[in-house]
Design a protein around this motif. Structure first.
Motif, PDB file in Angstrom:
ATOM      1  N   THR A   1      50.921  42.792  30.895  1.00 14.33           N
ATOM      2  CA  THR A   1      51.406  43.403  32.079  1.00 14.33           C
ATOM      3  C   THR A   1      52.263  44.708  32.093  1.00 14.33           C
ATOM      4  O   THR A   1      53.003  45.208  33.039  1.00 14.33           O
ATOM      5  N   ALA A   2      52.392  45.008  30.776  1.00 18.68           N
ATOM      6  CA  ALA A   2      53.239  46.229  30.693  1.00 18.68           C
ATOM      7  C   ALA A   2      52.864  47.338  31.392  1.00 18.68           C
ATOM      8  O   ALA A   2      51.668  47.844  31.347  1.00 18.68           O
ATOM      9  N   GLY A   3      54.066  47.929  32.085  1.00 23.71           N
ATOM     10  CA  GLY A   3      53.663  49.002  33.099  1.00 23.71           C
ATOM     11  C   GLY A   3      53.064  48.354  34.388  1.00 23.71           C
ATOM     12  O   GLY A   3      52.924  49.259  35.434  1.00 23.71           O
ATOM     13  N   GLY A   4      52.722  47.333  34.649  1.00 25.48           N
ATOM     14  CA  GLY A   4      52.584  46.656  35.823  1.00 25.48           C
ATOM     15  C   GLY A   4      53.144  45.374  36.240  1.00 25.48           C
ATOM     16  O   GLY A   4      53.579  44.667  35.308  1.00 25.48           O
ATOM     17  N   THR A   5      53.239  44.744  37.355  1.00 27.21           N
ATOM     18  CA  THR A   5      53.753  43.505  37.659  1.00 27.21           C
ATOM     19  C   THR A   5      52.690  42.659  38.462  1.00 27.21           C
ATOM     20  O   THR A   5      51.969  43.224  39.050  1.00 27.21           O
ATOM     21  N   LEU A   6      53.071  41.513  38.394  1.00 25.90           N
ATOM     22  CA  LEU A   6      52.263  40.624  39.302  1.00 25.90           C
ATOM     23  C   LEU A   6      52.591  40.932  40.536  1.00 25.90           C
ATOM     24  O   LEU A   6      53.663  40.877  41.122  1.00 25.90           O
ATOM     25  N   HIS A   7      51.657  40.965  41.848  1.00 26.42           N
ATOM     26  CA  HIS A   7      51.885  41.388  43.054  1.00 26.42           C
ATOM     27  C   HIS A   7      51.426  40.379  44.143  1.00 26.42           C
ATOM     28  O   HIS A   7      50.046  40.338  43.961  1.00 26.42           O
ATOM     29  N   PRO A   8      52.171  39.471  44.601  1.00 23.19           N
ATOM     30  CA  PRO A   8      51.757  38.518  45.592  1.00 23.19           C
ATOM     31  C   PRO A   8      50.711  39.110  46.854  1.00 23.19           C
ATOM     32  O   PRO A   8      49.712  38.580  47.085  1.00 23.19           O
ATOM     33  N   PRO A   9      50.986  40.324  47.033  1.00 23.24           N
ATOM     34  CA  PRO A   9      49.918  40.974  48.060  1.00 23.24           C
ATOM     35  C   PRO A   9      48.626  41.245  47.678  1.00 23.24           C
ATOM     36  O   PRO A   9      47.847  41.354  48.467  1.00 23.24           O
ATOM     37  N   ALA A  10      48.199  41.077  46.264  1.00 22.22           N
ATOM     38  CA  ALA A  10      46.920  41.077  46.166  1.00 22.22           C
ATOM     39  C   ALA A  10      45.978  40.441  46.839  1.00 22.22           C
ATOM     40  O   ALA A  10      44.918  40.763  47.003  1.00 22.22           O
ATOM     41  N   ARG A  11      46.483  39.296  47.149  1.00 20.88           N
ATOM     42  CA  ARG A  11      45.462  38.400  48.000  1.00 20.88           C
ATOM     43  C   ARG A  11      45.174  38.738  49.442  1.00 20.88           C
ATOM     44  O   ARG A  11      44.231  38.772  49.860  1.00 20.88           O
ATOM     45  N   TRP A  12      45.955  39.538  50.203  1.00 20.10           N
ATOM     46  CA  TRP A  12      45.842  40.012  51.412  1.00 20.10           C
ATOM     47  C   TRP A  12      45.533  41.412  51.443  1.00 20.10           C
ATOM     48  O   TRP A  12      45.196  41.997  52.379  1.00 20.10           O
ATOM     49  N   LEU A  13      46.274  42.202  50.621  1.00 21.32           N
ATOM     50  CA  LEU A  13      45.957  43.679  50.519  1.00 21.32           C
ATOM     51  C   LEU A  13      44.833  44.249  50.456  1.00 21.32           C
ATOM     52  O   LEU A  13      44.165  45.118  51.294  1.00 21.32           O
TER      53      LEU A  13
ATOM     54  N   TYR B   1      35.007  40.214  53.871  1.00 18.38           N
ATOM     55  CA  TYR B   1      36.435  40.943  53.346  1.00 18.38           C
ATOM     56  C   TYR B   1      36.968  39.979  52.104  1.00 18.38           C
ATOM     57  O   TYR B   1      38.034  40.016  51.888  1.00 18.38           O
ATOM     58  N   HIS B   2      36.237  39.179  51.605  1.00 13.13           N
ATOM     59  CA  HIS B   2      36.418  38.282  50.414  1.00 13.13           C
ATOM     60  C   HIS B   2      36.273  39.357  49.257  1.00 13.13           C
ATOM     61  O   HIS B   2      35.267  39.760  49.216  1.00 13.13           O
ATOM     62  N   VAL B   3      37.242  39.652  48.376  1.00 16.46           N
ATOM     63  CA  VAL B   3      37.265  40.576  47.512  1.00 16.46           C
ATOM     64  C   VAL B   3      36.830  39.563  46.085  1.00 16.46           C
ATOM     65  O   VAL B   3      37.415  39.068  45.723  1.00 16.46           O
ATOM     66  N   PRO B   4      35.779  40.140  45.512  1.00 16.88           N
ATOM     67  CA  PRO B   4      35.246  39.547  44.406  1.00 16.88           C
ATOM     68  C   PRO B   4      35.815  39.935  43.190  1.00 16.88           C
ATOM     69  O   PRO B   4      36.667  40.725  43.227  1.00 16.88           O
ATOM     70  N   ILE B   5      35.818  39.372  41.970  1.00 11.01           N
ATOM     71  CA  ILE B   5      36.475  39.429  40.807  1.00 11.01           C
ATOM     72  C   ILE B   5      35.865  40.768  40.038  1.00 11.01           C
ATOM     73  O   ILE B   5      36.582  41.859  39.397  1.00 11.01           O
ATOM     74  N   THR B   6      34.502  41.083  40.445  1.00 19.21           N
ATOM     75  CA  THR B   6      34.032  42.414  40.133  1.00 19.21           C
ATOM     76  C   THR B   6      33.713  43.325  41.200  1.00 19.21           C
ATOM     77  O   THR B   6      33.421  42.939  42.002  1.00 19.21           O
ATOM     78  N   LEU B   7      34.514  44.470  41.196  1.00 16.11           N
ATOM     79  CA  LEU B   7      34.365  45.422  42.436  1.00 16.11           C
ATOM     80  C   LEU B   7      33.284  46.413  42.061  1.00 16.11           C
ATOM     81  O   LEU B   7      33.800  47.693  41.966  1.00 16.11           O
ATOM     82  N   ARG B   8      31.997  46.194  42.518  1.00 10.83           N
ATOM     83  CA  ARG B   8      30.997  47.211  42.315  1.00 10.83           C
ATOM     84  C   ARG B   8      30.229  47.229  43.594  1.00 10.83           C
ATOM     85  O   ARG B   8      29.945  46.033  44.194  1.00 10.83           O
ATOM     86  N   ALA B   9      30.280  48.243  44.380  1.00  9.79           N
ATOM     87  CA  ALA B   9      29.663  48.329  45.667  1.00  9.79           C
ATOM     88  C   ALA B   9      28.346  48.024  45.762  1.00  9.79           C
ATOM     89  O   ALA B   9      27.893  47.514  46.821  1.00  9.79           O
TER      90      ALA B   9
ATOM     91  N   GLU C   1      46.542  39.281  40.065  1.00 13.34           N
ATOM     92  CA  GLU C   1      46.660  37.989  40.597  1.00 13.34           C
ATOM     93  C   GLU C   1      46.964  37.021  39.268  1.00 13.34           C
ATOM     94  O   GLU C   1      46.176  36.968  38.392  1.00 13.34           O
ATOM     95  N   PRO C   2      48.035  36.240  39.630  1.00 15.01           N
ATOM     96  CA  PRO C   2      48.225  35.297  38.318  1.00 15.01           C
ATOM     97  C   PRO C   2      47.195  34.153  38.523  1.00 15.01           C
ATOM     98  O   PRO C   2      46.528  33.757  39.636  1.00 15.01           O
ATOM     99  N   THR C   3      46.590  34.186  37.336  1.00  9.35           N
ATOM    100  CA  THR C   3      45.331  33.066  36.965  1.00  9.35           C
ATOM    101  C   THR C   3      45.714  32.091  36.171  1.00  9.35           C
ATOM    102  O   THR C   3      46.179  32.311  35.065  1.00  9.35           O
ATOM    103  N   VAL C   4      45.402  30.581  36.390  1.00  8.40           N
ATOM    104  CA  VAL C   4      45.347  29.691  35.744  1.00  8.40           C
ATOM    105  C   VAL C   4      44.017  29.388  35.179  1.00  8.40           C
ATOM    106  O   VAL C   4      43.075  29.198  36.055  1.00  8.40           O
TER     107      VAL C   4
END
Length: 185
Positions: A24-36, A79-87, A151-154
């Motif tokens: 994640t160098a240069g980026g951080t985990l952002h909790p808003p990813a789920r709603w943004l 409005y559920h955002v999939p893991i792959t963002l292809r229109a 998004e943090p992922t287990v």
């Protein structure tokens, strides 16, 4: 103290992988990813449908189409955002959901003689929603790649398969998931 990605942990031991900081160098985990991301998609659809209503003529039936189309998309989990963002992957489902609003309002359009406005707003709505989705998904994909919407992922399962999944997710941020640990036996 820190495990290396690829080591299997039990549920109680699930903690961030050591490579997380490097990944994640240069980026951080952002909790808003789920709603943004869903909020962006909803707002883009709202603007697209409002623009379609404005172009087609602000008739009551056109406004009803826009409201019903947004409701249909929301109920259909558009409005559920999939893991792959292809229109193009979601285009047929989105068009079908937008067509539901048209079909539901068609009898009213026939009774009131406003089918021309209804068809205009529906065609414009589909075109503008699809264009808006293409642009917004491209922007979301870019934000993910730059580490903004991670998004943090287990990872469930360990061993070589879990380690490979962790490696792929860490290397390609466009998936929007950054491994923080494993759950396995």
């Amino acid at each position: 103290p820190h495990r290396r990605c690829g080591e299997v942990a039990t549920l109680r031991q699930a903690e961030p992988c050591q490579e997380r900081n490097e990944a994640t160098a240069g980026g951080t985990l952002h909790p808003p990813a789920r709603w943004l991301a869903p909020t962006v998609l909803f707002c883009v659809d709202l603007i697209a449908l409002q623009l379609a209503v404005a172009i087609a003529g602000a008739a009551p039936l056109a406004l009803a189409y826009a409201v019903l189309a947004l409701g249909t998309l929301a109920v259909a989990h558009a409005y559920h955002v999939p893991i792959t963002l292809r229109a193009l992957d979601r285009t047929p489902r989105l068009i079908a959901r937008l067509a539901i609003a048209l079909v539901l309002l068609a009898p009213i359009g026939l009774l009131t003689g406003a089918t021309d406005v209804l068809l205009r707003v529906a065609v414009l709505g589909v075109a503008l929603v699809m264009a808006g989705r293409a642009v917004s998904l491209a922007v979301l994909r870019r934000l993910r790649r730059h580490g903004v919407l991670l998004e943090p992922t287990v990872i469930l399962g360990g061993g070589t398969t879990g380690a490979e999944i962790a490696r792929v997710l860490s290397e390609d941020r466009s998936y929007g998931a950054i491994p923080i640990g494993f759950v396995g036996s």
